[in-house]
Design a protein around this motif. Structure first.
Motif, PDB file in Angstrom:
ATOM      1  N   VAL A  34       0.837  -1.201   0.000  1.00 42.81           N
ATOM      2  CA  VAL A  34       0.000   0.000   0.000  1.00 42.81           C
ATOM      3  C   VAL A  34       0.869   1.247   0.000  1.00 42.81           C
ATOM      4  CG1 VAL A  34      -1.757  -1.246   1.338  1.00 42.81           C
ATOM      5  CG2 VAL A  34      -0.191   0.303   2.505  1.00 42.81           C
TER       6      VAL A  34
ATOM      7  N   SER B  83       1.018   5.689   0.992  1.00 43.54           N
ATOM      8  CA  SER B  83       0.802   6.491   2.190  1.00 43.54           C
ATOM      9  C   SER B  83      -0.666   6.833   2.413  1.00 43.54           C
ATOM     10  CB  SER B  83       1.608   7.784   2.107  1.00 43.54           C
ATOM     11  OG  SER B  83       1.182   8.568   0.995  1.00 43.54           O
ATOM     12  N   GLU B  84      -1.486   6.735   1.379  1.00 43.63           N
ATOM     13  CA  GLU B  84      -2.909   7.016   1.506  1.00 43.63           C
ATOM     14  C   GLU B  84      -3.709   5.767   1.849  1.00 43.63           C
ATOM     15  OE1 GLU B  84      -3.887   8.887  -2.193  1.00 43.63           O
ATOM     16  OE2 GLU B  84      -2.800  10.730  -1.704  1.00 43.63           O
ATOM     17  N   GLY B  85      -3.004   4.657   2.029  1.00 43.84           N
ATOM     18  CA  GLY B  85      -3.670   3.404   2.338  1.00 43.84           C
ATOM     19  C   GLY B  85      -4.231   2.697   1.132  1.00 43.84           C
ATOM     20  N   THR B  86      -3.881   3.174  -0.059  1.00 42.95           N
ATOM     21  CA  THR B  86      -4.372   2.550  -1.291  1.00 42.95           C
ATOM     22  C   THR B  86      -3.633   1.247  -1.549  1.00 42.95           C
ATOM     23  OG1 THR B  86      -4.851   4.721  -2.239  1.00 42.95           O
ATOM     24  CG2 THR B  86      -4.691   2.856  -3.773  1.00 42.95           C
TER      25      THR B  86
ATOM     26  N   CYS C 140      -2.996   2.606  11.503  1.00 41.41           N
ATOM     27  CA  CYS C 140      -3.489   1.602  10.547  1.00 41.41           C
ATOM     28  C   CYS C 140      -4.733   2.060   9.784  1.00 41.41           C
ATOM     29  CB  CYS C 140      -3.804   0.297  11.274  1.00 41.41           C
ATOM     30  SG  CYS C 140      -2.350  -0.580  11.862  1.00 41.41           S
ATOM     31  N   GLY C 141      -5.221   3.251  10.091  1.00 45.12           N
ATOM     32  CA  GLY C 141      -6.415   3.748   9.408  1.00 45.12           C
ATOM     33  C   GLY C 141      -7.681   3.069   9.873  1.00 45.12           C
TER      34      GLY C 141
ATOM     35  N   ASN D  53      -3.443  -5.672   5.065  1.00 43.29           N
ATOM     36  CA  ASN D  53      -3.179  -4.382   4.410  1.00 43.29           C
ATOM     37  C   ASN D  53      -2.994  -3.265   5.422  1.00 43.29           C
ATOM     38  OD1 ASN D  53      -5.872  -2.687   4.585  1.00 43.29           O
ATOM     39  ND2 ASN D  53      -6.484  -4.762   4.057  1.00 43.29           N
ATOM     40  N   CYS D  54      -3.544  -3.432   6.638  1.00 43.37           N
ATOM     41  CA  CYS D  54      -3.361  -2.415   7.686  1.00 43.37           C
ATOM     42  C   CYS D  54      -1.932  -2.440   8.220  1.00 43.37           C
ATOM     43  CB  CYS D  54      -4.351  -2.634   8.816  1.00 43.37           C
ATOM     44  SG  CYS D  54      -6.066  -2.307   8.347  1.00 43.37           S
TER      45      CYS D  54
ATOM     46  N   ARG E 126      -0.061  -0.573   5.777  1.00 43.14           N
ATOM     47  CA  ARG E 126      -0.306   0.872   5.950  1.00 43.14           C
ATOM     48  C   ARG E 126       0.508   1.431   7.113  1.00 43.14           C
ATOM     49  NH1 ARG E 126      -6.028   4.097   5.504  1.00 43.14           N
ATOM     50  NH2 ARG E 126      -5.211   6.161   6.015  1.00 43.14           N
TER      51      ARG E 126
ATOM     52  N   SER F 219       3.935   1.952   5.728  1.00 44.32           N
ATOM     53  CA  SER F 219       3.963   3.062   4.770  1.00 44.32           C
ATOM     54  C   SER F 219       3.932   4.398   5.501  1.00 44.32           C
ATOM     55  CB  SER F 219       2.796   2.964   3.777  1.00 44.32           C
ATOM     56  OG  SER F 219       1.559   3.282   4.385  1.00 44.32           O
ATOM     57  N   SER F 220       3.237   4.445   6.647  1.00 44.59           N
ATOM     58  CA  SER F 220       3.160   5.678   7.427  1.00 44.59           C
ATOM     59  C   SER F 220       4.524   6.057   7.995  1.00 44.59           C
ATOM     60  CB  SER F 220       2.141   5.523   8.558  1.00 44.59           C
ATOM     61  OG  SER F 220       0.845   5.321   8.051  1.00 44.59           O
TER      62      SER F 220
END
Length: 359
Positions: free
Chosen positions: A29, A31-34, A177-178, A201-202, A205, A208-209
């Motif tokens: 993923v 930085s936007e969690g995509t 983790c959004g 995916n979290c 994320r 990525s953060s």
């Protein structure tokens, strides 16, 4: 109707006959969690285990404990570690405890067989019984005692889910983790601390953060002081791991070799039972994948095998073309493994057989 997931495998053969197929899941993923790419099920609920340590270390850092007790980034790296119990790891854990006026008896983890076979053999020869400070998680536990002291909270219960420090960690994990507050699930880790679980995916994320924070120009935070402080602290965690990779793992360990090979651009952290997290700073490698900011990579092996996990992680990096060829080549020993019998004859091999697919 939901499209069936394309399962990926790392395969072990013996004499050309497939002996084992190890199922692989991965999520990549930005930085936007995509979700950019995946293997298997990128939404598999996964216990992050020690791959969650950067988020736990971030919470320790945010209490002000490092400044209060004059700890440094090498100490912070040990707080992110599943170390090999080498002498320098144990010495640094003891030094942290000394700096915070705590003792080994305050640690709520137990001693265990070391991750390093070299250290294990040395302990056997010396008839040495490991104590809690020898735990591969002793840096994290010492850091949490420091954080509890900085919060003026009870240190005897720092490991319990209802402790103020653990409540802060849960909030940070969900935020990074959004997830909605309280959305992550929690179990008990091998070292006696709460361990988060969430979709794979979290975990990507999360990494990525940290990678994006380490890439970020603080002037771009629009003057928001709280956001700037969080970015600064996440960047510090990333850079502590990248600058002191020997504290995060140890001699011959995948995490240490990976971070040394990528020269400050990548962090990686093992989680027990076949889980791995990687953060890659914004670069030409991330931009060629269509990513915004840094990227996070999370990999889970269904049967929990660590050697298979390293093979799969290395293959994901190869397929995504993360790093230069000579950087990735330093991970070759983990990529395709020879199977040998008791007299050293090669009887087969272990090799990845999956494709990273675009989301």
């Amino acid at each position: 109707m939901r499209t069936p997931l394309s399962t990926g495998f790392v395969v072990t053969d013996r004499g050309g006959v497939v002996e084992n197929r190890h199922a692989v899941h991965a999520a990549i993923v930005d930085s936007e969690g995509t979700l950019l790419y995946s293997v298997g099920d990128p939404n598999r609920i996964t216990l992050a285990r020690s791959a969650a340590k950067p988020a736990q270390a971030l919470t320790i850092l945010e209490t002000g404990a490092l400044e209060k007790y004059h700890l440094n980034d090498a100490d912070l790296a040990l707080m992110c570690a599943s170390h090999s119990s080498e002498d320098h790891h144990i010495s640094r854990a003891r030094a942290i405890l000394s700096s915070i006026s705590a003792s080994e008896e305050d640690l709520q983890c137990g001693g265990h067989v070391p991750v390093s076979s070299t250290v294990h053999h040395a302990w056997i020869k010396a008839d040495f019984t490991p104590t809690p400070v020898c735990s591969n998680c002793s840096g994290k536990h010492a850091g949490m005692i420091a954080a509890a002291k900085a919060l003026e909270a009870d240190i005897g219960s720092y490991h319990l889910p209802d402790h103020p420090l653990q409540e802060r960690i849960r909030r940070n994990v969900d935020d990074i983790c959004g997830l909605e507050p309280g959305e992550s699930k929690w179990g008990l880790d091998g070292c006696n601390l709460p361990a988060p679980a969430f979709p794979l995916n979290c975990l990507a994320r999360m990494y990525s953060s940290f990678a994006t924070a380490a890439s970020q120009d603080l002037s771009a935070t629009n003057g928001k002081e709280d956001h700037a402080s969080r970015v600064t602290d996440m960047s510090r965690v990333f850079n502590a791991m990248a600058r002191y990779p020997e504290n995060v793992g140890g001699e011959g360990r995948f995490c240490t070799i990976l971070m040394k090979a990528f020269q400050g651009e990548v962090i990686g952290k093992l989680g027990a039972d076949g889980c791995y997290g990687i953060g890659v700073k914004q670069s030409k490698w991330t931009r060629q994948l269509g990513a915004h900011g840094g990227i996070g990579i999370a990999v889970k092996i269904e049967d929990g095998s660590i050697p298979i996990l390293y093979s799969a992680v290395t293959e994901v990096l190869e397929q995504l073309r993360i790093g230069e060829t000579e950087m990735r080549s330093k991970l070759a020993e983990f990529h395709t493994l020879e199977v040998r019998n008791t007299v050293g004859v090669v009887t087969g091999k272990t090799a990845p057989q999956f494709k990273v697919r675009s989301a």
